[in-house]
Design a protein around this motif. Structure first.
Motif, PDB file in Angstrom:
ATOM      1  N   LEU A 100      15.751  37.885  31.756  1.00  0.00           N
ATOM      2  CA  LEU A 100      15.595  36.661  30.842  1.00  0.00           C
ATOM      3  C   LEU A 100      14.517  36.744  29.803  1.00  0.00           C
ATOM      4  O   LEU A 100      14.917  36.354  28.470  1.00  0.00           O
ATOM      5  N   SER A 101      13.381  37.082  30.006  1.00  0.00           N
ATOM      6  CA  SER A 101      12.526  36.946  28.987  1.00  0.00           C
ATOM      7  C   SER A 101      12.487  38.277  28.012  1.00  0.00           C
ATOM      8  O   SER A 101      12.468  37.948  26.647  1.00  0.00           O
ATOM      9  N   LEU A 102      13.366  39.233  28.353  1.00  0.00           N
ATOM     10  CA  LEU A 102      13.601  40.455  27.628  1.00  0.00           C
ATOM     11  C   LEU A 102      14.848  39.988  26.868  1.00  0.00           C
ATOM     12  O   LEU A 102      14.649  40.290  25.437  1.00  0.00           O
ATOM     13  N   LEU A 103      15.791  39.441  27.133  1.00  0.00           N
ATOM     14  CA  LEU A 103      16.681  38.875  26.278  1.00  0.00           C
ATOM     15  C   LEU A 103      16.332  37.851  25.320  1.00  0.00           C
ATOM     16  O   LEU A 103      16.720  37.828  24.238  1.00  0.00           O
ATOM     17  N   LEU A 104      15.539  36.899  25.715  1.00  0.00           N
ATOM     18  CA  LEU A 104      15.100  35.861  25.062  1.00  0.00           C
ATOM     19  C   LEU A 104      14.267  36.262  23.739  1.00  0.00           C
ATOM     20  O   LEU A 104      14.355  36.092  22.493  1.00  0.00           O
ATOM     21  N   GLY A 105      13.153  37.411  24.078  1.00  0.00           N
ATOM     22  CA  GLY A 105      12.471  38.053  23.220  1.00  0.00           C
ATOM     23  C   GLY A 105      13.447  38.793  22.060  1.00  0.00           C
ATOM     24  O   GLY A 105      13.112  38.789  20.700  1.00  0.00           O
ATOM     25  N   SER A 106      14.331  39.383  22.491  1.00  0.00           N
ATOM     26  CA  SER A 106      15.181  40.325  21.817  1.00  0.00           C
ATOM     27  C   SER A 106      16.157  39.234  20.692  1.00  0.00           C
ATOM     28  O   SER A 106      16.412  39.623  19.447  1.00  0.00           O
ATOM     29  N   GLY A 107      16.595  38.119  21.310  1.00  0.00           N
ATOM     30  CA  GLY A 107      17.232  37.266  20.589  1.00  0.00           C
ATOM     31  C   GLY A 107      16.227  36.622  19.431  1.00  0.00           C
ATOM     32  O   GLY A 107      16.729  36.211  18.152  1.00  0.00           O
ATOM     33  N   CYS A 108      15.042  36.267  19.751  1.00  0.00           N
ATOM     34  CA  CYS A 108      14.194  35.701  18.804  1.00  0.00           C
ATOM     35  C   CYS A 108      13.920  36.699  17.794  1.00  0.00           C
ATOM     36  O   CYS A 108      13.584  36.383  16.449  1.00  0.00           O
ATOM     37  N   MET A 109      13.723  38.056  18.111  1.00  0.00           N
ATOM     38  CA  MET A 109      13.386  39.081  16.903  1.00  0.00           C
ATOM     39  C   MET A 109      14.582  39.076  16.053  1.00  0.00           C
ATOM     40  O   MET A 109      14.318  39.514  15.012  1.00  0.00           O
ATOM     41  N   SER A 110      15.829  39.076  16.818  1.00  0.00           N
ATOM     42  CA  SER A 110      17.116  39.064  15.818  1.00  0.00           C
ATOM     43  C   SER A 110      17.067  38.051  14.768  1.00  0.00           C
ATOM     44  O   SER A 110      17.556  38.066  13.728  1.00  0.00           O
ATOM     45  N   LEU A 111      16.818  36.941  15.308  1.00  0.00           N
ATOM     46  CA  LEU A 111      16.869  35.701  14.547  1.00  0.00           C
ATOM     47  C   LEU A 111      15.657  35.672  13.352  1.00  0.00           C
ATOM     48  O   LEU A 111      15.833  35.442  12.220  1.00  0.00           O
ATOM     49  N   LEU A 112      14.470  36.367  13.724  1.00  0.00           N
ATOM     50  CA  LEU A 112      13.355  36.733  12.679  1.00  0.00           C
ATOM     51  C   LEU A 112      14.011  37.682  11.728  1.00  0.00           C
ATOM     52  O   LEU A 112      13.726  37.522  10.468  1.00  0.00           O
ATOM     53  N   ALA A 113      14.871  38.848  12.161  1.00  0.00           N
ATOM     54  CA  ALA A 113      15.317  39.950  11.385  1.00  0.00           C
ATOM     55  C   ALA A 113      16.188  39.313  10.254  1.00  0.00           C
ATOM     56  O   ALA A 113      16.481  39.547   9.243  1.00  0.00           O
ATOM     57  N   LYS A 114      17.121  38.230  10.833  1.00  0.00           N
ATOM     58  CA  LYS A 114      18.050  37.469   9.986  1.00  0.00           C
ATOM     59  C   LYS A 114      17.418  36.613   8.647  1.00  0.00           C
ATOM     60  O   LYS A 114      17.904  36.843   7.644  1.00  0.00           O
ATOM     61  N   ARG A 144       6.874  46.355  42.907  1.00  0.00           N
ATOM     62  CA  ARG A 144       6.739  44.830  43.062  1.00  0.00           C
ATOM     63  C   ARG A 144       7.931  43.959  42.301  1.00  0.00           C
ATOM     64  O   ARG A 144       8.154  43.160  42.875  1.00  0.00           O
ATOM     65  N   MET A 145       8.187  44.654  41.222  1.00  0.00           N
ATOM     66  CA  MET A 145       9.507  44.252  40.502  1.00  0.00           C
ATOM     67  C   MET A 145      10.627  44.450  41.007  1.00  0.00           C
ATOM     68  O   MET A 145      11.743  43.600  41.257  1.00  0.00           O
ATOM     69  N   GLN A 146      10.726  45.519  41.766  1.00  0.00           N
ATOM     70  CA  GLN A 146      12.135  45.971  42.640  1.00  0.00           C
ATOM     71  C   GLN A 146      12.269  45.049  43.766  1.00  0.00           C
ATOM     72  O   GLN A 146      13.311  45.032  44.204  1.00  0.00           O
ATOM     73  N   CYS A 147      11.301  44.554  44.306  1.00  0.00           N
ATOM     74  CA  CYS A 147      11.373  43.810  45.706  1.00  0.00           C
ATOM     75  C   CYS A 147      11.668  42.477  45.416  1.00  0.00           C
ATOM     76  O   CYS A 147      11.887  41.641  46.397  1.00  0.00           O
ATOM     77  N   ASN A 148      11.402  41.954  44.178  1.00  0.00           N
ATOM     78  CA  ASN A 148      11.346  40.229  44.114  1.00  0.00           C
ATOM     79  C   ASN A 148      12.430  39.980  43.234  1.00  0.00           C
ATOM     80  O   ASN A 148      12.184  40.382  41.838  1.00  0.00           O
ATOM     81  N   LEU A 149      13.595  39.623  43.489  1.00  0.00           N
ATOM     82  CA  LEU A 149      14.718  39.012  42.811  1.00  0.00           C
ATOM     83  C   LEU A 149      14.184  38.131  41.524  1.00  0.00           C
ATOM     84  O   LEU A 149      14.814  38.328  40.497  1.00  0.00           O
ATOM     85  N   ARG A 150      13.590  37.196  42.005  1.00  0.00           N
ATOM     86  CA  ARG A 150      13.284  36.247  40.976  1.00  0.00           C
ATOM     87  C   ARG A 150      12.536  36.735  40.077  1.00  0.00           C
ATOM     88  O   ARG A 150      12.611  36.183  38.796  1.00  0.00           O
ATOM     89  N   LEU A 151      11.476  37.540  40.263  1.00  0.00           N
ATOM     90  CA  LEU A 151      10.607  38.502  39.289  1.00  0.00           C
ATOM     91  C   LEU A 151      11.695  39.082  38.213  1.00  0.00           C
ATOM     92  O   LEU A 151      11.283  39.228  36.998  1.00  0.00           O
ATOM     93  N   GLN A 152      12.677  39.690  38.898  1.00  0.00           N
ATOM     94  CA  GLN A 152      13.558  40.745  38.075  1.00  0.00           C
ATOM     95  C   GLN A 152      14.491  39.746  37.092  1.00  0.00           C
ATOM     96  O   GLN A 152      14.407  40.084  35.945  1.00  0.00           O
ATOM     97  N   LEU A 153      14.684  38.538  37.591  1.00  0.00           N
ATOM     98  CA  LEU A 153      15.607  37.623  36.740  1.00  0.00           C
ATOM     99  C   LEU A 153      14.743  36.944  35.591  1.00  0.00           C
ATOM    100  O   LEU A 153      15.093  37.114  34.475  1.00  0.00           O
ATOM    101  N   GLY A 154      13.459  36.754  35.899  1.00  0.00           N
ATOM    102  CA  GLY A 154      12.691  36.360  34.824  1.00  0.00           C
ATOM    103  C   GLY A 154      12.474  37.175  33.942  1.00  0.00           C
ATOM    104  O   GLY A 154      12.405  37.010  32.681  1.00  0.00           O
ATOM    105  N   ALA A 155      12.243  38.553  34.353  1.00  0.00           N
ATOM    106  CA  ALA A 155      11.861  39.620  33.481  1.00  0.00           C
ATOM    107  C   ALA A 155      12.973  39.926  32.284  1.00  0.00           C
ATOM    108  O   ALA A 155      12.979  40.068  31.151  1.00  0.00           O
TER     109      ALA A 155
END
Length: 101
Positions: free
Chosen positions: A85-99, A72-83
């Motif tokens: 983006l969410s992964l990068l945003l979550g990683s950024g927030c965790m990095s901010l918390l670690a700082k 389902r993820m492989q067939c939907n470009l919008r879902l891939q982009l959202g996932a």
């Protein structure tokens, strides 16, 4: 898992002795350990980076790979982009918390 009784006894022995042994070692070196020495800081940095690498590997390979390889993820470009983006945003927030920590 169907382990033999000798293997079970060995695992129980190691499991029950590692924490007390670690506490004993910590108590033994607490009087001579200098946590601000260059050697201690290097060792702590190496261990922290190794544990961070293991956590990143576990998150990306073991947990997220199944979600990102879903048909389902492989067939939907919008879902891939959202996932992604969410992964990068979550990683950024965790990095901010670690700082802050």
């Amino acid at each position: 898992a169907k382990f033999k009784s000798k293997a079970i006894a060995t695992m129980v022995l190691f499991f029950s002795l590692t924490t007390p042994a670690g506490i004993a070692v910590g108590m033994g070196i607490s009087s001579v350990y200098n946590d601000s020495s260059p050697t201690a800081l290097i060792v702590q940095g190496i261990f922290n980076s190794a544990s961070a690498g293991i956590l990143i590997y576990m998150a990306l390979v073991d947990l997220l790979a199944a979600d990102f390889m879903n048909p389902r993820m492989q067939c939907n470009l919008r879902l891939q982009l959202g996932a992604h983006l969410s992964l990068l945003l979550g990683s950024g927030c965790m990095s901010l918390l670690a700082k802050w920590a």
